[in-house]
Each structure stands twice: as structure tokens, then as C-alpha cells.
Design a protein around this motif. Structure first.
Motif, PDB file in Angstrom:
ATOM      1  N   UNK A  23      10.634  10.106  -6.505  1.00  0.00           N
ATOM      2  CA  UNK A  23       9.255   9.635  -6.406  1.00  0.00           C
ATOM      3  C   UNK A  23       8.877   9.330  -4.968  1.00  0.00           C
ATOM      4  N   UNK A  55       5.371  12.015 -11.870  1.00  0.00           N
ATOM      5  CA  UNK A  55       6.287  11.730 -12.983  1.00  0.00           C
ATOM      6  C   UNK A  55       6.480  12.959 -13.870  1.00  0.00           C
ATOM      7  N   UNK A  80      11.480   3.481 -12.769  1.00  0.00           N
ATOM      8  CA  UNK A  80      10.980   3.382 -11.401  1.00  0.00           C
ATOM      9  C   UNK A  80      10.446   1.986 -11.097  1.00  0.00           C
ATOM     10  N   UNK A  81       9.786   1.409 -12.073  1.00  0.00           N
ATOM     11  CA  UNK A  81       9.239   0.052 -11.915  1.00  0.00           C
ATOM     12  C   UNK A  81      10.372  -0.944 -11.597  1.00  0.00           C
ATOM     13  N   UNK A 123      11.927  -0.183  -8.132  1.00  0.00           N
ATOM     14  CA  UNK A 123      11.039  -0.635  -7.044  1.00  0.00           C
ATOM     15  C   UNK A 123      11.191  -2.133  -6.792  1.00  0.00           C
ATOM     16  N   UNK A 181      12.815  -3.833  -3.391  1.00  0.00           N
ATOM     17  CA  UNK A 181      12.011  -4.784  -2.596  1.00  0.00           C
ATOM     18  C   UNK A 181      12.803  -6.060  -2.370  1.00  0.00           C
ATOM     19  N   UNK A 189       2.186  -3.060 -13.745  1.00  0.00           N
ATOM     20  CA  UNK A 189       2.716  -1.977 -12.929  1.00  0.00           C
ATOM     21  C   UNK A 189       1.580  -1.136 -12.352  1.00  0.00           C
ATOM     22  N   UNK A 200       1.968   0.693  -9.640  1.00  0.00           N
ATOM     23  CA  UNK A 200       2.624   1.602  -8.687  1.00  0.00           C
ATOM     24  C   UNK A 200       1.922   2.932  -8.567  1.00  0.00           C
ATOM     25  N   UNK A 201       1.472   3.482  -9.689  1.00  0.00           N
ATOM     26  CA  UNK A 201       0.804   4.794  -9.644  1.00  0.00           C
ATOM     27  C   UNK A 201      -0.472   4.743  -8.811  1.00  0.00           C
ATOM     28  N   UNK A 230       0.497   4.458  -5.190  1.00  0.00           N
ATOM     29  CA  UNK A 230       1.069   5.744  -4.764  1.00  0.00           C
ATOM     30  C   UNK A 230      -0.047   6.744  -4.476  1.00  0.00           C
ATOM     31  N   UNK A 286       4.350  -3.201  -1.433  1.00  0.00           N
ATOM     32  CA  UNK A 286       4.607  -1.781  -1.745  1.00  0.00           C
ATOM     33  C   UNK A 286       4.407  -0.932  -0.497  1.00  0.00           C
TER      34      UNK A 286
END
Lengths: 182, 204
Positions: A142, A149, A167-168, A171, A175, B3, B5-6, B9, B41
Motif C-alpha cells: 500500500x 486494495x 492495514x489499519x 498503520x 506509528x 479508519x 486511511x483511504x 491516501x 499519517x
């Protein structure tokens, strides 16, 4: 399209018996293969071993490649599979090993010339190695390959939902680990 | 925290259209929590992007293909050696099997000879006179010994009894394959003579 033709021509040339065509293909993709192997394995020695294994698979199977995907996707899939297999074998070996596990990082010769890059690389590699293989796999694809995905799902055969969840977690863990490193 | 993240991103990689970008930036402005999360992030992605630029040394880069070629040549040699090994081991097994089989046949023949020489004269006479006793005996012999006995028996018949028989009867005897059938034409002394010759020739 030009790149596709180029790969196609190189493969055709190799199938016709031109050995140097294979060498040219390797030179074109070797760094991508190496870096994925390195990110998955965490050190140069294992990455080098994986690279050689991948090249062997390519050498044997290139004649069967049907251009259903791009050559790079195919090579990447092989690299990912080989990396995971290698890691599983390594974990098993370490589990049963009676000898002290050698620190491969201290053994490896310096293949990264830039010191600053080397230090940053070491930090992220240490953090990645603390992730389970499934989380590491999706994290690398990713964030390093910038794959969607859906693309990762095609390569790994796993569901999009599962990949997002992995992935969550990856991540958040990365971090945390990098925060502690600072 | 949800979440996102997408969203992060897509925003950072320039995959949002202008409208989506506007909406996201508006959300960031309205939520401090979202802003902090997005910053974390972004810092991580920035750090990762810096490590993407690491270059491997030229020496190593140039060694990958030659190392692969050397490994491939080594594997081809190993494959040839492995094939040769299999052929060699197979040959050894076949030769060993042949000698074991030979050994077993020899031992069986010797065993039979030993058994027969331990028999008393009375027992030998019984075997010579009684078809069923001799038949039982031949069942315990291997094919080679049985054939030898039959051939010598036949040979002796020709030489010792042909003289005492007229032509018709001797032709009948000599044409028969089963030597046991000709016993009816032999006297006890003939049988004893043949039998002693068999023992002399070390068949029995």
C-alpha cells in the motif's frame, strides 16, 4: 504501450533462445524485486537470497507468461510469494535452531551508500519486522507500491475487507513504533 | 478514531477530484481530532517516501545477474550429478539383486543335496521304487535339480535297458517325456543301477 512492447519483445527474444534478453529483463526489474524482498525480510542477505530465488522462477516460467497482466505485476506477485515462503522457512529455522540466531544486519556488507538513507531505512525496517507477515505485506504494497486494495487483493488473493483491516492495524502499530524510536 | 486511511491516501496521492478535495479539507478544518490524525499519517508517509529513495550500491546492482548465472550453472551441474547418482545406485541394486538371487539358488540346491545324502539306503530304495515317494521328493527339488535327474535318468535308460528290450518297447520308452511312466519297464536292479549312478554323479 511501448514498455509492454519492450517486455513482450524481450520475452519473445528470450523464448527464441536469446539469453541476453533475460539479462536485460532482470536489469530492468531487479531493483524493484530487491526492495520488495528487503522490505519483507528486513535485511540485505535474506533479500539477496530471495532475489536469486525469484530470478530462478522467472527463468523457468517466463516462457509460460501469457500477458494476462503486466509483466511487472506478474514479477511482483512471484516476489511477494517467494518472500513470504522464505520468511516462513526462516521463522521455522529460528524456532528450531539450537544455535544463537545471528544478527544478519551486522553481517551484511554496506550496499546503501547514503548514511542518512541507511539510518532511516534501518528504523523503518526494524518497525516492519515487528509486524506479522500479513500486516507487513499489505503495508508494504500500500505505502511503497501505492497499490489500491483491489490490486493488492489480486496479487495476494485476500479479500479487500481483510486487507483494509490488516492495514489499519499495521498503520497504527508502525506509528507507535516510530514514535517510540524518536 | 474511524479508519480514514483511504481518504488520507487518496488526498496525498492526488487521486481525489477537486470537489472531493474541497469536502475533505472542509472536514479537516472542522475537526481537530481528524487534523491530528491526518498529520500523523502524513508524517509517516513522508518518512516512508524518504526511504523509498535509498539507492543500492552499483557493485551490488551489477553483481545480481552474474551471481544468478553462476548459481544456474551450479544447479545444472548438480542436476547431472544427481542423475548419475541415481543411475549408479540403480545399477548397484540390480547387480546386488542378481547375486542375492544366485546365492539363494545355490543354497537351495546345496540344501537339497544335503537332505538326500542323509537318507538311508532303505529310504532311497523306497524313493526309487515308489512313484509317489519320488514324486514328493521331486516337489521339494528346484527345477534345475529335477531336470538334471530326469536327463540322467533318461540317459541311463537308453544305455542300460535298451539292450534288453525289443525295438518296439524301447521306442515307446524313449519317446516318453515323463520318466516316471517308464518305471513299469524296469526291473528292480535297473532302478538300483540308475539310482546309484545319480548319487555318483552327485545329483542326489
Amino acid at each position: 504501450m511501448h514498455e509492454l512492447n519492450n517486455d513482450f519483445e524481450l520475452i519473445r527474444s528470450f523464448v527464441d533462445g536469446n539469453v541476453s534478453a533475460f539479462n536485460r529483463l532482470v536489469i530492468k526489474y531487479q531493483e524493484k524485486i530487491y526492495w520488495h524482498a528487503r522490505r519483507m525480510s528486513g535485511n540485505h542477505l535474506d533479500a539477496d537470497e530471495i532475489v536469486q530465488e525469484v530470478l530462478l522462477v522467472l527463468y523457468k516460467k517466463l516462457k509460460t507468461f501469457e500477458f494476462k497482466s503486466s509483466l511487472y505485476t506478474w514479477i511482483y506477485t512471484i516476489t511477494n510469494t517467494r518472500s513470504i515462503n522464505y520468511l516462513k522457512k526462516r521463522n521455522l529455522k529460528n524456532f528450531f535452531s539450537l544455535d544463537e540466531i545471528t544478527n544478519k544486519k551486522s553481517d551484511e556488507r554496506d550496499i546503501i551508500d547514503d548514511l542518512e538513507s541507511k539510518q532511516k531505512l534501518e528504523k523503518i525496517e526494524n518497525a516492519l519486522q515487528k509486524l506479522p507477515i500479513k500486516q507487513r505485506e499489505v503495508f508494504v504494497m500500500r505505502n511503497y507500491e501505492e497499490l489500491s486494495y483491489e490490486e493488492i487483493s489480486q496479487i495476494t488473493g485476500k479479500t479487500v475487507g481483510g486487507l483494509k483491516a490488516n492495514h489499519f492495524h499495521a498503520l497504527n502499530k508502525i506509528k507507535e513504533l516510530l514514535k517510540n524510536e524518536k | 478514531m474511524k479508519n480514514n486511511e483511504e481518504k488520507y491516501f487518496h488526498y496525498l496521492k492526488g487521486k481525489m477530484n477537486s470537489q472531493e478535495k474541497m469536502i475533505f479539507e472542509d472536514e479537516l478544518n472542522k475537526s481537530e481530532e481528524l487534523k491530528i490524525d491526518f498529520e500523523k499519517y502524513k508524517n509517516l508517509i513522508h518518512f516512508i517516501d524518504e526511504t523509498k529513495n535509498a539507492e543500492i550500491s552499483k557493485d551490488y546492482s551489477e553483481s545480481i545477474v552474474p551471481n544468478f548465472r553462476a548459481r544456474l550453472d551450479g544447479m545444472d551441474r548438480n542436476e547431472s550429478y544427481t542423475k548419475l547418482k541415481y543411475v549408479f545406485v540403480s545399477l548397484l541394486i540390480i547387480i546386488a539383486g542378481y547375486f542375492v538371487a544366485l546365492q539363494n539358488n545355490g543354497e537351495k540346491a546345496q540344501g537339497t543335496e544335503q537332505v538326500l545324502t542323509t537318507l538311508s539306503d532303505e529310504e532311497l530304495n523306497l524313493i526309487a521304487n515308489d512313484f509317489y515317494a519320488s514324486d514328493d521328493l521331486t516337489k521339494s527339488l528346484d527345477d534345475i535339480s529335477s531336470q538334471k535327474i530326469d536327463s540322467i535318468y533318461a540317459e541311463n535308460l537308453k544305455s542300460s535297458v535298451a539292450e534288453s528290450l525289443d525295438d518296439i518297447n524301447s521306442n515307446v520308452i524313449l519317446s516318453k517325456n515323463n520318466v516316471a511312466d517308464v518305471d513299469q519297464y524296469l526291473s528292480d536292479s535297473d532302478i538300483e543301477l540308475i539310482y546309484s549312478q545319480l548319487i555318483e554323479k552327485k545329483i542326489l
